[in-house]
Motif scaffolding. Structure first.
Motif, PDB file in Angstrom:
ATOM      1  N   ARG A  14     -29.435  19.232  33.901  1.00 25.96           N
ATOM      2  CA  ARG A  14     -28.261  19.020  32.772  1.00 25.96           C
ATOM      3  C   ARG A  14     -26.886  19.278  33.858  1.00 25.96           C
ATOM      4  O   ARG A  14     -25.955  19.200  33.383  1.00 25.96           O
ATOM      5  CB  ARG A  14     -28.210  19.853  31.787  1.00 25.96           C
ATOM      6  N   PHE A  15     -27.032  19.447  35.039  1.00 26.77           N
ATOM      7  CA  PHE A  15     -25.798  19.798  36.013  1.00 26.77           C
ATOM      8  C   PHE A  15     -26.157  19.746  37.466  1.00 26.77           C
ATOM      9  O   PHE A  15     -27.388  19.419  37.899  1.00 26.77           O
ATOM     10  CB  PHE A  15     -25.374  21.387  35.859  1.00 26.77           C
ATOM     11  N   SER A  16     -25.315  19.355  38.225  1.00 25.17           N
ATOM     12  CA  SER A  16     -25.360  18.885  39.617  1.00 25.17           C
ATOM     13  C   SER A  16     -24.498  19.715  40.476  1.00 25.17           C
ATOM     14  O   SER A  16     -24.466  19.393  41.589  1.00 25.17           O
ATOM     15  CB  SER A  16     -25.234  17.539  39.918  1.00 25.17           C
ATOM     16  N   ASP A  17     -23.653  20.796  40.077  1.00 24.94           N
ATOM     17  CA  ASP A  17     -22.797  21.555  40.650  1.00 24.94           C
ATOM     18  C   ASP A  17     -22.604  22.969  40.129  1.00 24.94           C
ATOM     19  O   ASP A  17     -23.075  23.023  38.884  1.00 24.94           O
ATOM     20  CB  ASP A  17     -21.633  20.892  41.045  1.00 24.94           C
ATOM     21  N   LEU A  18     -21.854  23.972  40.621  1.00 23.51           N
ATOM     22  CA  LEU A  18     -21.526  25.066  40.142  1.00 23.51           C
ATOM     23  C   LEU A  18     -20.662  25.016  38.678  1.00 23.51           C
ATOM     24  O   LEU A  18     -21.104  25.579  37.679  1.00 23.51           O
ATOM     25  CB  LEU A  18     -20.699  26.052  40.805  1.00 23.51           C
ATOM     26  N   GLU A  68     -31.521  22.642  44.829  1.00 15.99           N
ATOM     27  CA  GLU A  68     -30.658  21.658  45.522  1.00 15.99           C
ATOM     28  C   GLU A  68     -29.390  21.498  44.998  1.00 15.99           C
ATOM     29  O   GLU A  68     -28.441  21.298  45.793  1.00 15.99           O
ATOM     30  CB  GLU A  68     -31.503  20.281  45.380  1.00 15.99           C
ATOM     31  N   ALA A  69     -29.108  21.441  43.671  1.00 14.32           N
ATOM     32  CA  ALA A  69     -27.641  21.194  43.297  1.00 14.32           C
ATOM     33  C   ALA A  69     -26.724  22.286  43.710  1.00 14.32           C
ATOM     34  O   ALA A  69     -25.709  22.233  43.874  1.00 14.32           O
ATOM     35  CB  ALA A  69     -27.701  20.959  41.746  1.00 14.32           C
ATOM     36  N   LEU A  70     -27.317  23.556  43.769  1.00 15.79           N
ATOM     37  CA  LEU A  70     -26.659  24.702  43.991  1.00 15.79           C
ATOM     38  C   LEU A  70     -26.924  25.376  45.616  1.00 15.79           C
ATOM     39  O   LEU A  70     -26.954  26.307  45.835  1.00 15.79           O
ATOM     40  CB  LEU A  70     -26.724  25.920  43.058  1.00 15.79           C
ATOM     41  N   GLY A  71     -27.142  24.208  46.352  1.00 18.31           N
ATOM     42  CA  GLY A  71     -27.547  24.485  47.644  1.00 18.31           C
ATOM     43  C   GLY A  71     -26.285  24.783  48.586  1.00 18.31           C
ATOM     44  O   GLY A  71     -25.117  25.171  48.174  1.00 18.31           O
ATOM     45  N   HIS A  72     -26.630  24.593  49.940  1.00 15.93           N
ATOM     46  CA  HIS A  72     -25.453  24.868  50.869  1.00 15.93           C
ATOM     47  C   HIS A  72     -24.443  24.087  50.809  1.00 15.93           C
ATOM     48  O   HIS A  72     -23.302  24.239  51.127  1.00 15.93           O
ATOM     49  CB  HIS A  72     -26.269  24.546  52.302  1.00 15.93           C
ATOM     50  N   ALA A  73     -24.587  22.880  50.428  1.00 16.41           N
ATOM     51  CA  ALA A  73     -23.354  21.937  50.323  1.00 16.41           C
ATOM     52  C   ALA A  73     -22.346  22.242  49.130  1.00 16.41           C
ATOM     53  O   ALA A  73     -21.217  22.586  49.243  1.00 16.41           O
ATOM     54  CB  ALA A  73     -23.709  20.344  49.998  1.00 16.41           C
ATOM     55  N   GLU A  74     -23.138  22.807  47.830  1.00 18.25           N
ATOM     56  CA  GLU A  74     -22.020  23.237  46.830  1.00 18.25           C
ATOM     57  C   GLU A  74     -21.747  24.746  47.233  1.00 18.25           C
ATOM     58  O   GLU A  74     -20.541  25.199  46.875  1.00 18.25           O
ATOM     59  CB  GLU A  74     -23.051  23.266  45.415  1.00 18.25           C
ATOM     60  N   THR A  75     -22.316  25.526  47.865  1.00 21.02           N
ATOM     61  CA  THR A  75     -21.821  26.772  48.309  1.00 21.02           C
ATOM     62  C   THR A  75     -20.892  26.627  49.268  1.00 21.02           C
ATOM     63  O   THR A  75     -19.842  27.238  49.034  1.00 21.02           O
ATOM     64  CB  THR A  75     -22.999  27.569  49.189  1.00 21.02           C
ATOM     65  N   PHE A 110     -27.386  29.056  44.507  1.00 19.43           N
ATOM     66  CA  PHE A 110     -28.750  29.398  43.695  1.00 19.43           C
ATOM     67  C   PHE A 110     -29.275  30.651  44.056  1.00 19.43           C
ATOM     68  O   PHE A 110     -29.474  31.483  43.207  1.00 19.43           O
ATOM     69  CB  PHE A 110     -29.656  28.142  44.094  1.00 19.43           C
ATOM     70  N   ASP A 111     -29.301  30.900  45.585  1.00 22.17           N
ATOM     71  CA  ASP A 111     -29.860  32.385  45.689  1.00 22.17           C
ATOM     72  C   ASP A 111     -29.043  33.646  45.071  1.00 22.17           C
ATOM     73  O   ASP A 111     -29.268  34.524  44.676  1.00 22.17           O
ATOM     74  CB  ASP A 111     -29.890  32.359  47.361  1.00 22.17           C
ATOM     75  N   GLU A 112     -27.649  33.549  45.162  1.00 23.53           N
ATOM     76  CA  GLU A 112     -26.958  34.267  44.732  1.00 23.53           C
ATOM     77  C   GLU A 112     -27.064  34.678  43.358  1.00 23.53           C
ATOM     78  O   GLU A 112     -27.002  35.706  42.860  1.00 23.53           O
ATOM     79  CB  GLU A 112     -25.347  34.159  44.983  1.00 23.53           C
TER      80      GLU A 112
END
Length: 136
Positions: A14-18, A68-75, A110-112
């Motif tokens: 249901r989401f693709s970013d923070l 993936e959505a909350l991965g390095h790019a979004e970070t 995501f990790d955080e």
């Protein structure tokens, strides 16, 4: 014997970013809107912000999609937004973290988020909050 805990479900499809994750997570809260600040997430998990009293389970569906959505790019995007407000004494370390995220290295959002939730469950420093995390 373990007692049954209320289950709150986050759907990673249901989401693709923070910002989307914040909306999805806020949907679970009774009368409170979390806006994506990770320090505030810690406060929400302590209770009093629309979560069940006495412990609960956070079931995160499609967690690999969220990874993936909350991965390095979004970070990196999040860190770029925060950069102007960073105290000069912390700027070098912050920029190093941003550079690492841009290279696809280091912890992701995501990790955080997972680490924050786990601190409020078994073995965490705030385990008394009784939050169980189920990634699926």
């Amino acid at each position: 014997m373990t007692r049954d805990l209320p289950v709150l479900v986050v759907d990673g499809t249901r989401f693709s970013d923070l910002d989307g994750f914040a909306r999805e997570f806020s949907r679970l809260l009774n009368g409170y809107t979390w806006r994506g600040n990770l320090d505030a997430l810690n406060d929400v998990l302590r209770g009093g912000y629309g979560t069940p009293d006495g412990g609960w389970t956070l079931r995160w569906l499609a967690s690999e999609t969220s990874r993936e959505a909350l991965g390095h790019a979004e970070t990196a995007r999040r860190l770029e937004r925060l950069l102007p407000g960073v105290d000069p004494s912390n700027r070098a370390a912050f920029e190093a973290r941003l550079d690492a995220a841009r290279r696809g290295e280091g912890p992701t959002l995501f990790d955080e988020i997972v680490a924050i939730v786990r601190e409020h469950g078994p073995g965490g420093s705030e385990a008394a909050d009784g939050i169980l995390l189920e990634l699926s």
